[in-house]
Design a protein around this motif. Structure first.
Motif, PDB file in Angstrom:
ATOM      1  N   UNK A   1       0.839  -1.207   0.000  1.00  0.00           N
ATOM      2  CA  UNK A   1       0.000   0.000   0.000  1.00  0.00           C
ATOM      3  C   UNK A   1       0.875   1.259   0.000  1.00  0.00           C
ATOM      4  N   UNK A   2       1.949   1.259   0.769  1.00  0.00           N
ATOM      5  CA  UNK A   2       2.867   2.404   0.773  1.00  0.00           C
ATOM      6  C   UNK A   2       3.467   2.603  -0.616  1.00  0.00           C
ATOM      7  N   UNK A   3       3.882   1.516  -1.241  1.00  0.00           N
ATOM      8  CA  UNK A   3       4.434   1.596  -2.598  1.00  0.00           C
ATOM      9  C   UNK A   3       3.407   2.192  -3.556  1.00  0.00           C
ATOM     10  N   UNK A   4       2.162   1.750  -3.426  1.00  0.00           N
ATOM     11  CA  UNK A   4       1.082   2.268  -4.273  1.00  0.00           C
ATOM     12  C   UNK A   4       0.903   3.771  -4.070  1.00  0.00           C
ATOM     13  N   UNK A   5       0.966   4.228  -2.824  1.00  0.00           N
ATOM     14  CA  UNK A   5       0.790   5.648  -2.516  1.00  0.00           C
ATOM     15  C   UNK A   5       1.900   6.472  -3.158  1.00  0.00           C
ATOM     16  N   UNK A   6       3.145   6.018  -3.025  1.00  0.00           N
ATOM     17  CA  UNK A   6       4.265   6.777  -3.588  1.00  0.00           C
ATOM     18  C   UNK A   6       4.166   6.820  -5.108  1.00  0.00           C
ATOM     19  N   UNK A   7       3.771   5.720  -5.722  1.00  0.00           N
ATOM     20  CA  UNK A   7       3.587   5.719  -7.176  1.00  0.00           C
ATOM     21  C   UNK A   7       2.499   6.710  -7.595  1.00  0.00           C
ATOM     22  N   UNK A   8       1.434   6.780  -6.816  1.00  0.00           N
ATOM     23  CA  UNK A   8       0.362   7.735  -7.124  1.00  0.00           C
ATOM     24  C   UNK A   8       0.882   9.166  -7.007  1.00  0.00           C
ATOM     25  N   UNK A   9       1.656   9.441  -5.977  1.00  0.00           N
ATOM     26  CA  UNK A   9       2.208  10.782  -5.797  1.00  0.00           C
ATOM     27  C   UNK A   9       3.098  11.169  -6.976  1.00  0.00           C
ATOM     28  N   UNK A  10       3.914  10.235  -7.422  1.00  0.00           N
ATOM     29  CA  UNK A  10       4.771  10.497  -8.578  1.00  0.00           C
ATOM     30  C   UNK A  10       3.939  10.858  -9.792  1.00  0.00           C
ATOM     31  N   UNK A  11       2.887  10.079 -10.027  1.00  0.00           N
ATOM     32  CA  UNK A  11       2.030  10.335 -11.192  1.00  0.00           C
ATOM     33  C   UNK A  11       1.354  11.694 -11.098  1.00  0.00           C
ATOM     34  N   UNK A  12       1.091  12.140  -9.858  1.00  0.00           N
ATOM     35  CA  UNK A  12       0.439  13.436  -9.647  1.00  0.00           C
ATOM     36  C   UNK A  12       1.428  14.598  -9.646  1.00  0.00           C
ATOM     37  N   UNK A  13       2.733  14.298  -9.745  1.00  0.00           N
ATOM     38  CA  UNK A  13       3.735  15.349  -9.834  1.00  0.00           C
ATOM     39  C   UNK A  13       4.441  15.686  -8.542  1.00  0.00           C
ATOM     40  N   UNK A  14       4.121  14.972  -7.449  1.00  0.00           N
ATOM     41  CA  UNK A  14       4.800  15.222  -6.176  1.00  0.00           C
ATOM     42  C   UNK A  14       6.117  14.468  -6.139  1.00  0.00           C
ATOM     43  N   UNK A  15       7.183  15.161  -5.828  1.00  0.00           N
ATOM     44  CA  UNK A  15       8.498  14.536  -5.718  1.00  0.00           C
ATOM     45  C   UNK A  15       8.636  13.856  -4.359  1.00  0.00           C
ATOM     46  N   UNK A  16       9.476  12.819  -4.297  1.00  0.00           N
ATOM     47  CA  UNK A  16       9.678  12.075  -3.060  1.00  0.00           C
ATOM     48  C   UNK A  16      11.149  11.759  -2.876  1.00  0.00           C
ATOM     49  N   UNK A  17      11.647  12.012  -1.679  1.00  0.00           N
ATOM     50  CA  UNK A  17      12.972  11.539  -1.276  1.00  0.00           C
ATOM     51  C   UNK A  17      12.745  10.481  -0.208  1.00  0.00           C
ATOM     52  N   UNK A  18      13.060   9.250  -0.545  1.00  0.00           N
ATOM     53  CA  UNK A  18      12.737   8.081   0.271  1.00  0.00           C
ATOM     54  C   UNK A  18      13.998   7.495   0.891  1.00  0.00           C
TER      55      UNK A  18
END
Length: 243
Positions: free
Chosen positions: A182-199
């Protein structure tokens, strides 16, 4: 093809020669990295490698050493306090979550939205739309939730600030496999929406499931970086964990 190909070349986050030391003990010894809009970049390494210190310095929770520079969308954050970084567009999910245990889930989320005034005002609604599992928990105190539920509240609170860049410190630590997915799914959704992530992650398989750009940290320094060669990364990461 790299999972992050097609992302704009101009970085949203610039980290240059970042250094962190605790009373003379070097935790981060000069790390530089870039994260573009809509991109996820992962930092992996063993316990004590300096991953959390790196993320906390980017977030403004510990001071960066002389010569360090942290810049978000052209704004120098290096000496900016953590609460101002939130207003600049930086959201953080820290190790141990740091929720307000005796407050309700709703209040924890609303505090996130209130931390970044002047945005669209959709922070709380946006967080719940991405995390519908929190809808039925809104009136419960955070202290009564399971570890997995608390982690999603922490993610939701950060998302309620409407961040341009989200910092995630080992978000899958201690979670059951279905919650890891579920966490992986959330981060993928954020990427698609344009939010950058430093993990920041300890588990290689989680990092490469989300992004192809991974930096291996050992003794506070980047010892290897990859943009897709997971076989090579696995070899280097193995040696980093054992060093």
């Amino acid at each position: 093809m790299s999972a992050d190909q097609g992302v704009a070349a101009e970085p949203l986050l610039r980290v240059d020669d970042l250094r962190v030391d605790y009373r003379g003990v070097v935790a981060v010894g000069g790390v530089s990295l870039r994260v573009a809009e809509g991109q996820c970049v992962a930092v992996i390494g063993a316990n004590g490698a300096g991953k959390t210190s790196l993320l906390r310095a980017v977030g403004g929770f510990v001071p960066a050493g002389a010569g360090s520079r942290v810049e978000l969308a052209g704004v120098d954050l290096t000496r900016m306090p953590a609460h101002r970084r939130v207003r600049a567009g930086l959201g953080s999910v820290l190790e141990n979550r740091h929720l307000f245990p005796h407050m309700t889930v709703r209040d924890n989320l609303e505090l996130g939205a209130a931390a970044a005034p002047g945005r669209s005002g959709a922070g709380l609604r946006g967080a719940l739309s991405l995390l519908p599992e929190l809808e039925g928990l809104l009136d419960r105190r955070a202290a009564t939730l399971s570890g997995g539920q608390q982690q999603f509240v922490a993610i939701g609170r950060a998302l309620a600030t409407e961040p341009r860049l989200l910092l995630l410190d080992e978000p899958t630590n201690g979670l059951a496999p279905r919650l890891v997915e579920r966490v992986i799914e959330i981060v993928r959704h954020l990427r698609a929406a344009g939010t950058a992530t430093l993990l920041v992650e300890q588990r290689l398989e989680v990092a490469v499931a989300i992004t192809a750009e991974v930096h291996v940290l050992a003794h506070g320094r980047v010892v290897h970086s990859t943009d897709g060669d997971t076989a090579d990364l696995a070899r280097i990461a193995h040696s980093a964990y054992l060093s």
